[in-house]
Design a protein around this motif. Structure first.
Motif, PDB file in Angstrom:
ATOM      1  N   GLU A   1       6.212   2.196 -17.347  1.00 42.16           N
ATOM      2  CA  GLU A   1       5.461   2.778 -16.225  1.00 42.16           C
ATOM      3  C   GLU A   1       6.092   2.334 -14.909  1.00 42.16           C
ATOM      4  OE1 GLU A   1       2.646   4.627 -15.595  1.00 42.16           O
ATOM      5  OE2 GLU A   1       2.220   5.181 -17.667  1.00 42.16           O
ATOM      6  N   GLU A   2       6.168   3.247 -13.966  1.00 44.73           N
ATOM      7  CA  GLU A   2       6.698   2.935 -12.645  1.00 44.73           C
ATOM      8  C   GLU A   2       5.642   3.243 -11.588  1.00 44.73           C
ATOM      9  OE1 GLU A   2       9.554   1.569 -11.852  1.00 44.73           O
ATOM     10  OE2 GLU A   2      10.345   1.505 -13.905  1.00 44.73           O
ATOM     11  N   PRO A   3       5.621   2.491 -10.483  1.00 42.59           N
ATOM     12  CA  PRO A   3       4.685   2.812  -9.397  1.00 42.59           C
ATOM     13  C   PRO A   3       4.939   4.219  -8.850  1.00 42.59           C
ATOM     14  CG  PRO A   3       5.655   0.636  -9.088  1.00 42.59           C
ATOM     15  CD  PRO A   3       6.429   1.294 -10.187  1.00 42.59           C
ATOM     16  N   THR A   4       3.881   4.859  -8.384  1.00 50.13           N
ATOM     17  CA  THR A   4       3.977   6.199  -7.806  1.00 50.13           C
ATOM     18  C   THR A   4       4.006   6.087  -6.284  1.00 50.13           C
ATOM     19  OG1 THR A   4       2.762   7.180  -9.652  1.00 50.13           O
ATOM     20  CG2 THR A   4       2.837   8.441  -7.595  1.00 50.13           C
ATOM     21  N   PRO A   5       5.028   6.623  -5.623  1.00 45.42           N
ATOM     22  CA  PRO A   5       5.050   6.591  -4.155  1.00 45.42           C
ATOM     23  C   PRO A   5       3.818   7.289  -3.588  1.00 45.42           C
ATOM     24  CG  PRO A   5       7.189   7.262  -5.030  1.00 45.42           C
ATOM     25  CD  PRO A   5       6.237   7.264  -6.183  1.00 45.42           C
ATOM     26  N   ILE A   6       3.313   6.777  -2.484  1.00 42.73           N
ATOM     27  CA  ILE A   6       2.091   7.327  -1.904  1.00 42.73           C
ATOM     28  C   ILE A   6       2.259   8.798  -1.548  1.00 42.73           C
ATOM     29  CG2 ILE A   6       2.697   6.614   0.449  1.00 42.73           C
ATOM     30  CD1 ILE A   6      -0.818   6.694  -1.184  1.00 42.73           C
ATOM     31  N   GLU A   7       3.491   9.218  -1.223  1.00 47.78           N
ATOM     32  CA  GLU A   7       3.719  10.622  -0.870  1.00 47.78           C
ATOM     33  C   GLU A   7       3.460  11.554  -2.047  1.00 47.78           C
ATOM     34  OE1 GLU A   7       6.246   7.962   1.647  1.00 47.78           O
ATOM     35  OE2 GLU A   7       5.942   8.237  -0.514  1.00 47.78           O
ATOM     36  N   GLU A   8       3.560  11.018  -3.263  1.00 46.04           N
ATOM     37  CA  GLU A   8       3.375  11.846  -4.457  1.00 46.04           C
ATOM     38  C   GLU A   8       1.993  11.676  -5.075  1.00 46.04           C
ATOM     39  OE1 GLU A   8       6.517  10.942  -7.173  1.00 46.04           O
ATOM     40  OE2 GLU A   8       8.079  11.112  -5.633  1.00 46.04           O
ATOM     41  N   TYR A   9       1.252  10.687  -4.594  1.00 47.37           N
ATOM     42  CA  TYR A   9      -0.065  10.401  -5.169  1.00 47.37           C
ATOM     43  C   TYR A   9      -1.084  11.386  -4.621  1.00 47.37           C
ATOM     44  CZ  TYR A   9      -4.343   7.793  -6.228  1.00 47.37           C
ATOM     45  OH  TYR A   9      -5.585   7.421  -6.669  1.00 47.37           O
ATOM     46  N   ARG A  10      -1.953  11.909  -5.485  1.00 49.87           N
ATOM     47  CA  ARG A  10      -2.906  12.944  -5.075  1.00 49.87           C
ATOM     48  C   ARG A  10      -4.360  12.513  -5.264  1.00 49.87           C
ATOM     49  NH1 ARG A  10       0.909  13.988  -2.989  1.00 49.87           N
ATOM     50  NH2 ARG A  10       2.381  15.691  -3.279  1.00 49.87           N
ATOM     51  N   GLY A  11      -4.605  11.218  -5.487  1.00 49.46           N
ATOM     52  CA  GLY A  11      -5.963  10.802  -5.817  1.00 49.46           C
ATOM     53  C   GLY A  11      -6.721  10.116  -4.707  1.00 49.46           C
ATOM     54  N   THR A  12      -6.166  10.097  -3.470  1.00 54.26           N
ATOM     55  CA  THR A  12      -6.851   9.413  -2.374  1.00 54.26           C
ATOM     56  C   THR A  12      -8.233  10.014  -2.148  1.00 54.26           C
ATOM     57  OG1 THR A  12      -4.790   8.814  -1.273  1.00 54.26           O
ATOM     58  CG2 THR A  12      -6.774   8.871   0.085  1.00 54.26           C
ATOM     59  N   GLY A  13      -9.240   9.151  -2.096  1.00 48.40           N
ATOM     60  CA  GLY A  13     -10.601   9.594  -1.822  1.00 48.40           C
ATOM     61  C   GLY A  13     -11.375  10.060  -3.036  1.00 48.40           C
TER      62      GLY A  13
ATOM     63  N   PHE B   1       0.802  -1.223   0.000  1.00 52.59           N
ATOM     64  CA  PHE B   1       0.000   0.000   0.000  1.00 52.59           C
ATOM     65  C   PHE B   1       0.837   1.275   0.000  1.00 52.59           C
ATOM     66  CE2 PHE B   1      -4.042   2.066   1.794  1.00 52.59           C
ATOM     67  CZ  PHE B   1      -4.729   1.873   0.611  1.00 52.59           C
ATOM     68  N   ASP B   2       2.145   1.149  -0.150  1.00 50.18           N
ATOM     69  CA  ASP B   2       3.005   2.334  -0.148  1.00 50.18           C
ATOM     70  C   ASP B   2       3.095   2.993  -1.518  1.00 50.18           C
ATOM     71  OD1 ASP B   2       3.521   1.803   2.494  1.00 50.18           O
ATOM     72  OD2 ASP B   2       5.407   0.762   2.104  1.00 50.18           O
ATOM     73  N   THR B   3       2.511   2.368  -2.544  1.00 49.64           N
ATOM     74  CA  THR B   3       2.567   2.925  -3.893  1.00 49.64           C
ATOM     75  C   THR B   3       1.199   2.819  -4.559  1.00 49.64           C
ATOM     76  OG1 THR B   3       3.193   0.802  -4.891  1.00 49.64           O
ATOM     77  CG2 THR B   3       4.990   2.263  -4.190  1.00 49.64           C
ATOM     78  N   ARG B   4       1.040   3.569  -5.646  1.00 51.19           N
ATOM     79  CA  ARG B   4      -0.115   3.442  -6.525  1.00 51.19           C
ATOM     80  C   ARG B   4       0.418   3.251  -7.948  1.00 51.19           C
ATOM     81  NH1 ARG B   4      -1.556   3.152  -2.096  1.00 51.19           N
ATOM     82  NH2 ARG B   4      -3.277   4.222  -1.042  1.00 51.19           N
ATOM     83  N   SER B   5      -0.319   2.503  -8.760  1.00 46.91           N
ATOM     84  CA  SER B   5       0.153   2.183 -10.108  1.00 46.91           C
ATOM     85  C   SER B   5      -0.945   2.440 -11.131  1.00 46.91           C
ATOM     86  CB  SER B   5       0.581   0.709 -10.189  1.00 46.91           C
ATOM     87  OG  SER B   5       1.614   0.429  -9.265  1.00 46.91           O
ATOM     88  N   ARG B   6      -0.553   2.995 -12.269  1.00 44.92           N
ATOM     89  CA  ARG B   6      -1.498   3.200 -13.379  1.00 44.92           C
ATOM     90  C   ARG B   6      -1.590   1.908 -14.172  1.00 44.92           C
ATOM     91  NH1 ARG B   6      -2.685   7.422 -16.779  1.00 44.92           N
ATOM     92  NH2 ARG B   6      -1.044   6.721 -18.188  1.00 44.92           N
TER      93      ARG B   6
END
Length: 489
Positions: A471-483, A415-420
């Motif tokens: 494509e690389e996973p996006t660290p959760i600190e940089e992800y802006r789509g929560t919620g 859960f530390d990353t998000r992926s497209r």
């Protein structure tokens, strides 16, 4: 259309009324709307306004769920509600809105200065301010639990207020609302010995107030919301340089999109302090500007748990555990119906626990049996706002559409990353009922994505395995789509 429809804005309002324990009458009082209006919005008879969604979010501590739902259902070309805000002061313009947030010695101190102009026909004798905190933005259940145990206390806030430029005259204040993480206060334009200090029509005046919040009750973010016509908006963060803060900002538009700030944040070092300043002219009503920060590695007094560690503590199996790479054992139904009920009950209990630490309201959530350490071909999927899950037993993909799209996905097992991830827009899924009957259900768009993610789990596939080349996973600190919800045309 899919077998399951996303719920509308009214249903989302009713859901949060139930979750928060609010009656419609209580929400009307807390959000400063009429009871009749709230009832109409909750029943679907009235569309509801964006301002109502924002105020109801604050009152019920939803973490912005209602505003996101409003944007999803009404954001494009929606007409504003005709319902007036009960407490909205007429003829009031904010000429200057300047906020400074200072961090030091384990606490945050906010200083807010406003120059307000009375363009109405009556004297202004008071001004409503809000004090709202959110330790875990985007995770309303977790924040609510935190503030139930650690509520904001007036003795810690040490609220002070003044009228006039340069803190000319101390003024009094009275409490309007007092909740664990949210306070509303009327600043009364009344000085020493009860001397009245109104702002008459055509005149302007400064107000200033300060309050303190302990570090443990303030999340690493500061948001300015434009609720009145404003000429100039300014924000300044004052941070210790030895904690090496990394600061960035976003602007939430009326369409609900999180965008970069329209101009860069200015950074200046003064001795052992770093200041981060940003300002704009004539910001649009209802716009929100957020400055966020994180302390550099090694600057924390004690390490914080990562999202994956939080999930592991809740019993979610983490990659690279071998159970996540096996094809799950299929049920023999109806002979194993009782075993199915036990597994599904465990999945539902685990799925409920994770909602206490993360906001899944925008996209929904799912959980597969291998993720709780059970070798069984069972998964539960909760669509956005749903209380009861869709249960999938022995699911198999039998057909998918040629048309696909790319959206961000997260997995509770890393859960530390998000992926497209590319997914078909339509999926035909064969699954088994408790009576052993096989059936095929067609899902589309976001629900198809949720279902396909869980079916993958039951066949030993993780979503990151489907990352396209490059494509690389996006660290959760940089992800802006929560919620926020996945977007479809």
């Amino acid at each position: 259309m899919s077998a399951l429809e996303p719920e509308d804005f009214a249903a989302t309002v009713r859901h949060w009324l139930e979750v928060s324990g609010f009656s419609r009458k209580k929400l009307a009082k807390e959000a400063n709307f009429s009871s009749g209006y709230v009832s109409k919005v909750a029943s679907g008879a009235e569309r509801g306004s964006l301002d109502f969604a924002a105020r109801a979010d604050t009152a019920m501590a939803t973490g912005g769920a209602l505003e996101r739902a409003w944007q999803a259902h009404h954001g494009q070309g929606a007409k504003p509600s005709a319902e007036p805000i009960v407490s909205a002061p007429g003829g009031l313009i904010v000429d200057q809105d300047i906020a400074e947030l200072h961090y030091g010695h384990g606490q945050y101190r906010l200083t807010q200065r406003r120059r307000i102009v009375n363009t109405g026909s009556e004297p202004i004798t008071r001004y409503l301010i809000r004090i709202a905190v959110d330790k875990f933005p985007g995770e309303p259940e977790r924040s609510n639990a935190h503030y139930r145990e650690h509520p904001l206390r007036w003795e810690d806030l040490n609220l002070e207020a003044w009228c006039g430029s340069g803190r000319t005259e101390p003024i009094t204040w009275t409490v309007q609302h007092d909740r664990d993480s949210f306070k509303e206060v009327w600043l009364s334009f009344r000085g020493a010995q009860g001397r009245r200090l109104p702002i008459y029509p055509g005149e302007a005046g400064w107000i200033e107030y300060t309050y303190t919040v302990p570090e443990g009750q303030w999340g690493n973010w500061f948001r300015r919301a434009v609720r009145l016509p404003t000429n100039h908006l300014g924000v300044r963060l004052d941070m210790p340089a030895d904690r090496a803060p990394e600061v960035w900002g976003t602007h939430t538009s009326l369409a609900g999109d999180d965008l970069p700030l329209p101009s860069p944040i200015e950074v200046e070092r003064i001795g052992d302090r770093l200041t981060y300043s940003w300002s704009c002219e004539n910001p649009p009503l209802h716009a929100r500007y957020t400055m966020q920060w994180r302390w550099s590695a090694g600057a924390y007094d004690e390490p914080m748990q990562t999202p994956s560690q939080v999930m592991a503590d809740l019993g979610i199996v983490q990659d690279p555990d071998a159970v996540l790479r096996r094809t799950a054992r299929r049920f023999n139904l109806p002979a194993e119906a009782e075993q199915v009920r036990d597994v599904v009950a465990r999945l539902e209990a685990a799925a409920e626990q994770i909602t206490k630490v993360h906001d899944f309201t925008g996209k929904g959530r799912g959980l597969a049996a291998p993720q709780i350490g059970v070798d069984a071909a069972a998964a539960v999927v909760y669509t956005p706002g749903a209380v009861a899950p869709l249960v999938l037993l022995n699911p198999v993909v039998v057909e998918t559409s040629a048309e696909t799209d790319m959206q961000y996905e997260g997995c509770l097992s890393f859960f530390d990353t998000r992926s497209r991830i590319p997914r078909p827009l339509v999926a035909h899924i064969e699954h088994t009922g408790l009576d052993g009957t096989r059936r095929i259900t067609v899902f589309d768009q976001g629900i198809a994505r949720l279902v396909l993610h869980e079916v993958d789990h039951l066949h030993g596939v993780l979503c990151k395995d489907r990352l396209p080349e490059g494509e690389e996973p996006t660290p959760i600190e940089e992800y802006r789509g929560t919620g926020s919800a996945w977007q479809y045309k």
